[in-house]
Design a protein around this motif. Structure first.
Motif, PDB file in Angstrom:
ATOM      1  N   ALA A  67     -40.854  75.213  84.597  1.00  0.00           N
ATOM      2  CA  ALA A  67     -39.647  74.455  84.256  1.00  0.00           C
ATOM      3  C   ALA A  67     -39.413  73.311  85.242  1.00  0.00           C
ATOM      4  CB  ALA A  67     -38.439  75.387  84.223  1.00  0.00           C
ATOM      5  N   ARG A  68     -39.741  73.535  86.510  1.00  0.00           N
ATOM      6  CA  ARG A  68     -39.556  72.492  87.534  1.00  0.00           C
ATOM      7  C   ARG A  68     -40.745  71.535  87.595  1.00  0.00           C
ATOM      8  NH1 ARG A  68     -37.834  76.918  91.143  1.00  0.00           N
ATOM      9  NH2 ARG A  68     -39.675  76.567  92.425  1.00  0.00           N
ATOM     10  N   LYS A  69     -41.745  71.785  86.747  1.00  0.00           N
ATOM     11  CA  LYS A  69     -42.966  70.986  86.695  1.00  0.00           C
ATOM     12  C   LYS A  69     -43.763  71.046  88.003  1.00  0.00           C
ATOM     13  CE  LYS A  69     -41.041  67.783  83.282  1.00  0.00           C
ATOM     14  NZ  LYS A  69     -41.617  68.532  82.146  1.00  0.00           N
ATOM     15  N   THR A  70     -43.587  72.152  88.718  1.00  0.00           N
ATOM     16  CA  THR A  70     -44.384  72.389  89.925  1.00  0.00           C
ATOM     17  C   THR A  70     -45.821  72.700  89.547  1.00  0.00           C
ATOM     18  OG1 THR A  70     -42.439  73.235  91.066  1.00  0.00           O
ATOM     19  CG2 THR A  70     -44.573  73.809  92.009  1.00  0.00           C
ATOM     20  N   ILE A  71     -45.985  73.381  88.415  1.00  0.00           N
ATOM     21  CA  ILE A  71     -47.310  73.662  87.876  1.00  0.00           C
ATOM     22  C   ILE A  71     -47.357  73.234  86.416  1.00  0.00           C
ATOM     23  CG2 ILE A  71     -47.853  75.567  89.460  1.00  0.00           C
ATOM     24  CD1 ILE A  71     -47.041  77.514  87.232  1.00  0.00           C
ATOM     25  N   ASP A  72     -48.556  73.046  85.899  1.00  0.00           N
ATOM     26  CA  ASP A  72     -48.772  72.600  84.519  1.00  0.00           C
ATOM     27  C   ASP A  72     -49.297  73.782  83.706  1.00  0.00           C
ATOM     28  OD1 ASP A  72     -49.580  71.475  82.133  1.00  0.00           O
ATOM     29  OD2 ASP A  72     -50.676  69.815  83.039  1.00  0.00           O
ATOM     30  N   GLU A  73     -48.493  74.243  82.773  1.00  0.00           N
ATOM     31  CA  GLU A  73     -48.852  75.428  81.984  1.00  0.00           C
ATOM     32  C   GLU A  73     -50.141  75.228  81.195  1.00  0.00           C
ATOM     33  OE1 GLU A  73     -46.536  78.703  79.180  1.00  0.00           O
ATOM     34  OE2 GLU A  73     -45.825  76.629  79.237  1.00  0.00           O
ATOM     35  N   THR A  74     -50.462  73.996  80.834  1.00  0.00           N
ATOM     36  CA  THR A  74     -51.663  73.751  80.038  1.00  0.00           C
ATOM     37  C   THR A  74     -52.944  73.969  80.840  1.00  0.00           C
ATOM     38  OG1 THR A  74     -51.752  71.377  80.552  1.00  0.00           O
ATOM     39  CG2 THR A  74     -50.411  72.045  78.672  1.00  0.00           C
ATOM     40  N   LYS A  75     -52.809  74.013  82.175  1.00  0.00           N
ATOM     41  CA  LYS A  75     -53.985  74.204  83.025  1.00  0.00           C
ATOM     42  C   LYS A  75     -54.194  75.668  83.406  1.00  0.00           C
ATOM     43  CE  LYS A  75     -53.739  69.538  84.990  1.00  0.00           C
ATOM     44  NZ  LYS A  75     -53.631  68.738  86.231  1.00  0.00           N
ATOM     45  N   LEU A  76     -53.362  76.544  82.811  1.00  0.00           N
ATOM     46  CA  LEU A  76     -53.424  77.968  83.141  1.00  0.00           C
ATOM     47  C   LEU A  76     -53.451  78.799  81.872  1.00  0.00           C
ATOM     48  CD1 LEU A  76     -50.635  77.762  85.841  1.00  0.00           C
ATOM     49  CD2 LEU A  76     -53.038  78.267  86.347  1.00  0.00           C
ATOM     50  N   ILE A  77     -54.032  79.982  81.966  1.00  0.00           N
ATOM     51  CA  ILE A  77     -53.998  80.909  80.843  1.00  0.00           C
ATOM     52  C   ILE A  77     -53.424  82.248  81.303  1.00  0.00           C
ATOM     53  CG2 ILE A  77     -55.916  79.860  79.589  1.00  0.00           C
ATOM     54  CD1 ILE A  77     -57.726  82.065  80.641  1.00  0.00           C
ATOM     55  N   LYS A  78     -52.701  82.888  80.403  1.00  0.00           N
ATOM     56  CA  LYS A  78     -52.126  84.197  80.686  1.00  0.00           C
ATOM     57  C   LYS A  78     -53.152  85.270  80.344  1.00  0.00           C
ATOM     58  CE  LYS A  78     -48.835  87.366  78.577  1.00  0.00           C
ATOM     59  NZ  LYS A  78     -47.761  87.501  77.563  1.00  0.00           N
ATOM     60  N   LEU A  79     -53.420  86.141  81.313  1.00  0.00           N
ATOM     61  CA  LEU A  79     -54.363  87.228  81.098  1.00  0.00           C
ATOM     62  C   LEU A  79     -53.666  88.506  80.648  1.00  0.00           C
ATOM     63  CD1 LEU A  79     -56.604  86.773  84.279  1.00  0.00           C
ATOM     64  CD2 LEU A  79     -57.136  86.026  81.942  1.00  0.00           C
ATOM     65  N   ASP A  80     -52.524  88.809  81.264  1.00  0.00           N
ATOM     66  CA  ASP A  80     -51.827  90.055  80.948  1.00  0.00           C
ATOM     67  C   ASP A  80     -50.477  90.084  81.662  1.00  0.00           C
ATOM     68  OD1 ASP A  80     -51.424  92.492  79.755  1.00  0.00           O
ATOM     69  OD2 ASP A  80     -52.980  93.564  80.861  1.00  0.00           O
ATOM     70  N   LEU A  81     -49.661  91.048  81.290  1.00  0.00           N
ATOM     71  CA  LEU A  81     -48.409  91.326  81.971  1.00  0.00           C
ATOM     72  C   LEU A  81     -48.443  92.760  82.492  1.00  0.00           C
ATOM     73  CD1 LEU A  81     -45.768  89.839  79.493  1.00  0.00           C
ATOM     74  CD2 LEU A  81     -46.356  88.927  81.738  1.00  0.00           C
ATOM     75  N   SER A  82     -47.827  92.990  83.615  1.00  0.00           N
ATOM     76  CA  SER A  82     -47.750  94.340  84.173  1.00  0.00           C
ATOM     77  C   SER A  82     -46.715  95.166  83.417  1.00  0.00           C
ATOM     78  CB  SER A  82     -47.348  94.283  85.652  1.00  0.00           C
ATOM     79  OG  SER A  82     -45.970  93.922  85.758  1.00  0.00           O
ATOM     80  N   GLU A  83     -46.646  96.444  83.753  1.00  0.00           N
ATOM     81  CA  GLU A  83     -45.569  97.291  83.251  1.00  0.00           C
ATOM     82  C   GLU A  83     -44.253  96.807  83.883  1.00  0.00           C
ATOM     83  OE1 GLU A  83     -45.830  99.865  80.964  1.00  0.00           O
ATOM     84  OE2 GLU A  83     -47.816  98.959  80.746  1.00  0.00           O
TER      85      GLU A  83
END
Length: 289
Positions: free
Chosen positions: A205-221
């Motif tokens: 949201a703060r544009k500190t990182i670019d979501e398009t350059k990352l992929i989500k692998l999983d979420l923890s419990e």
């Protein structure tokens, strides 16, 4: 080596001996409130100004916001009475409680109607890790050793769900803060890592990182959310005022400091699940710092 120096506003605090700190801790004129050092210190202090103003008005006390250099120095500061109120990560609270049994958790953040949150495991979009199994044999980035959502929870998740053991099936790399993990993964300095999903979304949201350059692998419990704690030897009337100040807060600007929508009551038993998780990972709480 333990780093005991504070980043901001603490020169006078460090001059106090543990005895002197406890001697004036019953009903002090100034309350020192420690924020969890999970992001850049100056960013945390700036974001928490509404909290400072709210607490000064509500409690009628001077408020000093403190950010320590790391989780270990925050735990030690609470142990020796150098801070009165602290916003701990769930596991750093468990570690602090093992060293300072007198501290009391009294409020927990509520987000999306729940007093829990999750860790997100991410990878570089153009890197070699496309699935959890690809982590095998590669470095994996965690935050501080005492971090729940950037170490304990995702590391346990990798072991329990995928049978991937740290420093056996992949190389454990500690990068300090959540934002450092996200930046390192985005830059390709490390192929994958884990951090709080709340912080991950805030960084996007703060544009500190670019979501398009990352992929989500999983979420923890789900993980018990961050607790607010205070020194157990404060005056009873002051403790009640502090408790009410957090449980009754409605100002969105104050709540934004904690990335929550409200606070609910909590106690030490709520964090027993993290003590059990530490056992699964064969982590000795007495030796972690």
């Amino acid at each position: 080596m333990h780093r005991r120096n504070f980043v901001l506003g603490t020169a006078a605090v460090l001059s106090l001996s543990p005895v002197a700190a406890f001697a004036q801790a019953k009903d002090p004129v100034k309350l020192r409130v420690a924020l969890l050092p999970d992001e850049n210190a100056s960013t945390l202090i700036q974001q928490a100004q509404p909290l400072k103003d709210y607490l000064e008005k509500t409690l009628g006390k001077q408020i000093e916001l403190v950010v320590t250099t790391d989780y270990s120095s925050m735990i030690e500061a609470m142990r020796f009475g150098r801070i009165e109120i602290a916003y701990f990560g769930p596991f750093s609270y468990v570690l602090a409680k093992s060293r300072a049994p007198g501290i009391e958790p009294f409020a927990v953040g509520v987000e999306k109607g729940s007093p829990t949150y999750q860790s997100i495991l991410i990878a570089s979009a153009d890197g070699p890790v496309k699935s959890i199994e690809d982590i095998r044999g590669k470095p994996f980035g965690f935050g501080d050793q005492a971090s729940t959502s950037s170490h304990l929870a995702p590391r346990a998740h990798l072991l329990k769900k995928y049978k991937l053991e740290g420093n056996k099936d992949y190389k454990v790399v500690h990068l300090g803060t959540h934002d450092a993990v996200a930046r390192a993964v985005q830059a390709g300095q490390i192929p994958a890592g884990a951090l709080s999903e709340q912080i991950y979304r805030a960084l996007i949201a703060r544009k500190t990182i670019d979501e398009t350059k990352l992929i989500k692998l999983d979420l923890s419990e789900p993980i018990p959310n961050y607790p607010i704690t205070m020194q157990g030897d404060l005056a009873p009337a002051l403790k009640e005022k502090i408790r009410a100040a957090f449980l009754d807060v409605k100002d969105p600007a104050v709540l934004k400091s904690f990335r929550v929508e409200a606070f609910a009551p909590t106690d030490d038993k709520a964090y027993d699940i993290l003590r059990e998780t530490a056992k699964i990972l064969n982590l000795d709480l007495g030796k972690m710092s």
